[in-house]
Design an enzyme around this catalytic site. Sequence first.
Site, mmCIF file in Angstrom:
data_model
loop_
_atom_site.group_PDB
_atom_site.id
_atom_site.type_symbol
_atom_site.label_atom_id
_atom_site.label_comp_id
_atom_site.label_asym_id
_atom_site.label_seq_id
_atom_site.Cartn_x
_atom_site.Cartn_y
_atom_site.Cartn_z
ATOM 1 N N SER A 70 -20.621 35.864 52.057
ATOM 2 C CA SER A 70 -20.835 35.601 50.638
ATOM 3 C C SER A 70 -19.727 36.193 49.776
ATOM 4 O O SER A 70 -19.019 37.102 50.181
ATOM 5 C CB SER A 70 -22.166 36.203 50.172
ATOM 6 O OG SER A 70 -23.237 35.639 50.859
HETATM 7 N N1 SAH Z 1 -24.763 38.230 55.117
HETATM 8 C C1 SAH Z 1 -23.727 37.634 55.924
HETATM 9 C C2 SAH Z 1 -23.539 36.177 55.631
HETATM 10 C C3 SAH Z 1 -24.656 35.426 56.128
HETATM 11 S S1 SAH Z 1 -24.437 33.687 56.272
HETATM 12 C C4 SAH Z 1 -22.410 38.325 55.757
HETATM 13 O O1 SAH Z 1 -22.325 39.256 54.950
HETATM 14 O O2 SAH Z 1 -21.474 37.960 56.447
HETATM 15 C C5 SAH Z 1 -26.062 33.382 56.886
HETATM 16 C C6 SAH Z 1 -26.279 33.795 58.317
HETATM 17 O O3 SAH Z 1 -27.646 33.528 58.618
HETATM 18 C C7 SAH Z 1 -25.450 33.023 59.328
HETATM 19 O O4 SAH Z 1 -24.758 33.935 60.146
HETATM 20 C C8 SAH Z 1 -26.491 32.241 60.111
HETATM 21 O O5 SAH Z 1 -26.143 32.063 61.477
HETATM 22 C C9 SAH Z 1 -27.709 33.117 59.962
HETATM 23 N N2 SAH Z 1 -29.000 32.454 60.178
HETATM 24 C C10 SAH Z 1 -29.355 31.181 59.840
HETATM 25 N N3 SAH Z 1 -30.623 30.952 60.215
HETATM 26 C C11 SAH Z 1 -31.096 32.091 60.783
HETATM 27 C C12 SAH Z 1 -32.340 32.472 61.374
HETATM 28 N N4 SAH Z 1 -33.371 31.629 61.460
HETATM 29 N N5 SAH Z 1 -32.461 33.732 61.851
HETATM 30 C C13 SAH Z 1 -31.428 34.606 61.791
HETATM 31 N N6 SAH Z 1 -30.225 34.287 61.259
HETATM 32 C C14 SAH Z 1 -30.058 33.052 60.757
#
Ligand code: SAH
Length: 218
Positions: A70
């Site tokens: 983000s």
């Molecule tokens: N907070 C992170 C960015 C997250 S992007 C950072 O600082 O880099 C959102 C993330 O959620 C992705 O890595 C994606 O793979 C994960 N995600 C999506 N669905 C999910 C689920 N059901 N359980 C766990 N993670 C999930």
Amino acid sequence: MAASSVTAVDDPYLFSRMRLAESLHREFPQDGELVDALISLPRELFVEPASRFRAYEDEALPIRFGQSISQPYMVLFMTRLLRPEAGLRVLEIGTGSGYQTALLARLKMEVFSLEILEPLYREAESRLRALNLISGIHLRHGDGRLGWPEMSPFQRILVTAAPAERVPPALRDQLAEGGVLVAPVGPQGGAQHLSLEEKVHGRFKKVLSIPVRFVPLV
Ligand code: SAH
């Protein structure tokens, strides 16, 4: 801020980092410590090498597998909504690069973070370990929609990928009384909003909802 411990000679990011610090301090005038904690993290090591030169721009950047880290502004905005406090247990859904995870741990919270893509989970784990940021952080590869029941309840829950319709009920169940839940909700390409809710006497009180754009919770 921590950037003072490095010199321009060995830190090619010093200038852009200070510029970002300045703009975030302007945008979050009440949250100096929070901004400093974020700026102290080497964001260039959380993004893909090809994007490093943009690491201190205030924008979302690609990480692997079509996911993204983000925008610093959004990381701060969500963290602030979460009302961080040292010692609180926080459940994070979507570890991604581990950047937000590292920030929560910097704020001395005990972080439990779930990531559904195994290679991302592994990378985040080794990255946080290598950077010596792993203390206070517990990572697991798994489906965040189920939460982490063995470790519940959590005083805070932060979701960083958007469920299309609603926050998964398991997450609500695992939030402690008086706890705070921050999550984006809404379909891909459609209207998404960031919701902030508090659990009061077992019921959820919606505090705020603003329009945002996130990758999907799968
Ligand atoms: N907070 C992170 C960015 C997250 S992007 C950072 O600082 O880099 C959102 C993330 O959620 C992705 O890595 C994606 O793979 C994960 N995600 C999506 N669905 C999910 C689920 N059901 N359980 C766990 N993670 C999930």
